[in-house]
Write a protein that holds these residues in place. Structure first.
Motif, PDB file in Angstrom:
ATOM      1  N   MET A   8      -1.868   7.614  -2.109  1.00  0.00           N
ATOM      2  CA  MET A   8      -1.043   7.664  -3.322  1.00  0.00           C
ATOM      3  C   MET A   8      -0.480   6.289  -3.655  1.00  0.00           C
ATOM      4  O   MET A   8      -0.447   5.895  -4.828  1.00  0.00           O
ATOM      5  CB  MET A   8       0.127   8.639  -3.141  1.00  0.00           C
ATOM      6  CG  MET A   8      -0.242  10.076  -3.329  1.00  0.00           C
ATOM      7  SD  MET A   8       1.226  11.127  -3.367  1.00  0.00           S
ATOM      8  CE  MET A   8       1.414  11.499  -1.632  1.00  0.00           C
ATOM      9  N   THR A   9      -0.035   5.572  -2.641  1.00  0.00           N
ATOM     10  CA  THR A   9       0.562   4.259  -2.878  1.00  0.00           C
ATOM     11  C   THR A   9      -0.494   3.266  -3.341  1.00  0.00           C
ATOM     12  O   THR A   9      -0.270   2.502  -4.280  1.00  0.00           O
ATOM     13  CB  THR A   9       1.267   3.737  -1.609  1.00  0.00           C
ATOM     14  OG1 THR A   9       2.198   4.728  -1.156  1.00  0.00           O
ATOM     15  CG2 THR A   9       1.999   2.436  -1.887  1.00  0.00           C
ATOM     16  N   MET A  16       3.812   6.516 -11.673  1.00  0.00           N
ATOM     17  CA  MET A  16       3.608   5.593 -10.557  1.00  0.00           C
ATOM     18  C   MET A  16       2.191   5.031 -10.589  1.00  0.00           C
ATOM     19  O   MET A  16       1.219   5.779 -10.514  1.00  0.00           O
ATOM     20  CB  MET A  16       3.843   6.283  -9.222  1.00  0.00           C
ATOM     21  CG  MET A  16       3.757   5.293  -8.060  1.00  0.00           C
ATOM     22  SD  MET A  16       4.105   6.065  -6.492  1.00  0.00           S
ATOM     23  CE  MET A  16       2.746   5.414  -5.525  1.00  0.00           C
ATOM     24  N   PRO A  17       2.102   3.707 -10.671  1.00  0.00           N
ATOM     25  CA  PRO A  17       0.770   3.093 -10.623  1.00  0.00           C
ATOM     26  C   PRO A  17       0.276   2.998  -9.186  1.00  0.00           C
ATOM     27  O   PRO A  17       1.056   3.129  -8.245  1.00  0.00           O
ATOM     28  CB  PRO A  17       1.028   1.688 -11.175  1.00  0.00           C
ATOM     29  CG  PRO A  17       2.424   1.387 -10.722  1.00  0.00           C
ATOM     30  CD  PRO A  17       3.164   2.718 -10.798  1.00  0.00           C
ATOM     31  N   GLY A  18      -0.987   2.768  -9.031  1.00  0.00           N
ATOM     32  CA  GLY A  18      -1.503   2.397  -7.723  1.00  0.00           C
ATOM     33  C   GLY A  18      -1.183   0.927  -7.489  1.00  0.00           C
ATOM     34  O   GLY A  18      -1.098   0.141  -8.429  1.00  0.00           O
ATOM     35  N   LEU A  28      -0.552  -5.097  -3.477  1.00  0.00           N
ATOM     36  CA  LEU A  28      -0.211  -5.043  -2.055  1.00  0.00           C
ATOM     37  C   LEU A  28      -1.467  -4.892  -1.208  1.00  0.00           C
ATOM     38  O   LEU A  28      -2.402  -4.179  -1.594  1.00  0.00           O
ATOM     39  CB  LEU A  28       0.711  -3.845  -1.785  1.00  0.00           C
ATOM     40  CG  LEU A  28       2.070  -3.843  -2.481  1.00  0.00           C
ATOM     41  CD1 LEU A  28       2.732  -2.473  -2.359  1.00  0.00           C
ATOM     42  CD2 LEU A  28       2.968  -4.925  -1.901  1.00  0.00           C
ATOM     43  N   THR A  29      -1.457  -5.526  -0.055  1.00  0.00           N
ATOM     44  CA  THR A  29      -2.562  -5.346   0.888  1.00  0.00           C
ATOM     45  C   THR A  29      -2.387  -4.002   1.596  1.00  0.00           C
ATOM     46  O   THR A  29      -1.300  -3.404   1.552  1.00  0.00           O
ATOM     47  CB  THR A  29      -2.576  -6.463   1.950  1.00  0.00           C
ATOM     48  OG1 THR A  29      -1.406  -6.335   2.771  1.00  0.00           O
ATOM     49  CG2 THR A  29      -2.648  -7.842   1.310  1.00  0.00           C
ATOM     50  N   ASP A  30      -3.420  -3.544   2.258  1.00  0.00           N
ATOM     51  CA  ASP A  30      -3.324  -2.306   3.028  1.00  0.00           C
ATOM     52  C   ASP A  30      -2.218  -2.421   4.091  1.00  0.00           C
ATOM     53  O   ASP A  30      -1.455  -1.481   4.297  1.00  0.00           O
ATOM     54  CB  ASP A  30      -4.654  -1.977   3.713  1.00  0.00           C
ATOM     55  CG  ASP A  30      -5.730  -1.548   2.728  1.00  0.00           C
ATOM     56  OD1 ASP A  30      -5.473  -1.503   1.507  1.00  0.00           O
ATOM     57  OD2 ASP A  30      -6.848  -1.251   3.194  1.00  0.00           O
ATOM     58  N   ILE A  83       1.203  -2.062   2.473  1.00  0.00           N
ATOM     59  CA  ILE A  83       1.470  -0.654   2.146  1.00  0.00           C
ATOM     60  C   ILE A  83       1.893   0.089   3.398  1.00  0.00           C
ATOM     61  O   ILE A  83       2.871   0.851   3.388  1.00  0.00           O
ATOM     62  CB  ILE A  83       0.238   0.003   1.488  1.00  0.00           C
ATOM     63  CG1 ILE A  83      -0.003  -0.593   0.094  1.00  0.00           C
ATOM     64  CG2 ILE A  83       0.408   1.532   1.409  1.00  0.00           C
ATOM     65  CD1 ILE A  83      -1.325  -0.192  -0.547  1.00  0.00           C
ATOM     66  N   ARG A  84       1.190  -0.126   4.502  1.00  0.00           N
ATOM     67  CA  ARG A  84       1.555   0.543   5.757  1.00  0.00           C
ATOM     68  C   ARG A  84       2.950   0.140   6.225  1.00  0.00           C
ATOM     69  O   ARG A  84       3.695   0.954   6.749  1.00  0.00           O
ATOM     70  CB  ARG A  84       0.512   0.259   6.828  1.00  0.00           C
ATOM     71  CG  ARG A  84      -0.793   1.005   6.587  1.00  0.00           C
ATOM     72  CD  ARG A  84      -1.784   0.799   7.730  1.00  0.00           C
ATOM     73  NE  ARG A  84      -3.007   1.513   7.458  1.00  0.00           N
ATOM     74  CZ  ARG A  84      -4.104   0.946   6.955  1.00  0.00           C
ATOM     75  NH1 ARG A  84      -4.134  -0.343   6.676  1.00  0.00           N
ATOM     76  NH2 ARG A  84      -5.181   1.677   6.736  1.00  0.00           N
ATOM     77  N   LYS A  85       3.314  -1.126   6.036  1.00  0.00           N
ATOM     78  CA  LYS A  85       4.650  -1.576   6.425  1.00  0.00           C
ATOM     79  C   LYS A  85       5.724  -0.906   5.565  1.00  0.00           C
ATOM     80  O   LYS A  85       6.778  -0.528   6.080  1.00  0.00           O
ATOM     81  CB  LYS A  85       4.756  -3.100   6.328  1.00  0.00           C
ATOM     82  CG  LYS A  85       4.003  -3.820   7.427  1.00  0.00           C
ATOM     83  CD  LYS A  85       4.110  -5.331   7.277  1.00  0.00           C
ATOM     84  CE  LYS A  85       3.340  -6.043   8.379  1.00  0.00           C
ATOM     85  NZ  LYS A  85       3.484  -7.514   8.270  1.00  0.00           N
TER      86      LYS A  85
END
Length: 172
Positions: A101-102, A117-119, A124-126, A129-131
């Motif tokens: 989703m992010t 909400m946009p992608g 952002l890098t993967d 996003i995880r952080k």
């Protein structure tokens, strides 16, 4: 007599519990929530908080509180940004769903769903996003973290099953 056995039994159990807790603690300096194959350190979570503030807080709130009346549709027919704290439903989604989703937008997991909400794939890098997601998860009480961890296990099992079925279909 029985009471003394209980006291000694409990006293003998304490070192075992302590050793078990130490054995389960990450040796790599990680703390808090992470992702499969990616441990998150306190620095990663702090970086995730900064990234959240820069990219997410304008809609989801500086304190992860979401927009007012987030359960009621806006005049546009779309839903306001939900909270990411324990009062929202973020923890009702697996890590895979939250990441997707992010990165790609809500429609990537719910086709046809209209969202403001946009992608963030272009911003952002993967890893970033995880952080951000690790920061959000780090704010949840244990109950929500445990519930979301169970979703991750279920999601992982389903993905493994789907891969197995897919492989079998290709075999002659």
């Amino acid at each position: 007599m029985n009471r003394r056995i209980l006291v000694f039994g409990f006293a003998a159990l304490l070192p075992v519990l302590a050793i078990t807790a130490l054995a389960e603690a990450p040796a790599d300096g990680s703390s808090g929530p992470g992702f499969p194959g990616m441990a998150m350190t306190k620095d990663d979570i702090a970086h995730g908080q900064k990234l959240y503030t820069r990219n997410c807080a304008s809609c989801h709130g500086a304190k992860l509180e979401g927009q007012p009346n987030w359960k009621r549709r806006l005049p546009s027919g779309r839903m306001p940004a939900p909270p990411h704290d324990e009062t929202g439903h973020t923890w009702h989604h697996s890590d895979r769903e939250l990441f997707t989703m992010t990165k790609l937008g809500v429609e990537a997991i719910q086709p046809g769903y209209q969202s403001d909400m946009p992608g963030f794939a272009e911003l952002l890098t993967d890893t970033e996003i995880r952080k951000i997601l690790a920061f959000i998860k780090s704010t949840w009480p244990e109950r929500q973290r445990a519930a979301q961890a169970r979703l991750n296990e279920s999601d992982k099992s389903r993905a493994t099953r789907d891969r197995t079925l897919s492989t079998r279909r290709r075999e002659p």
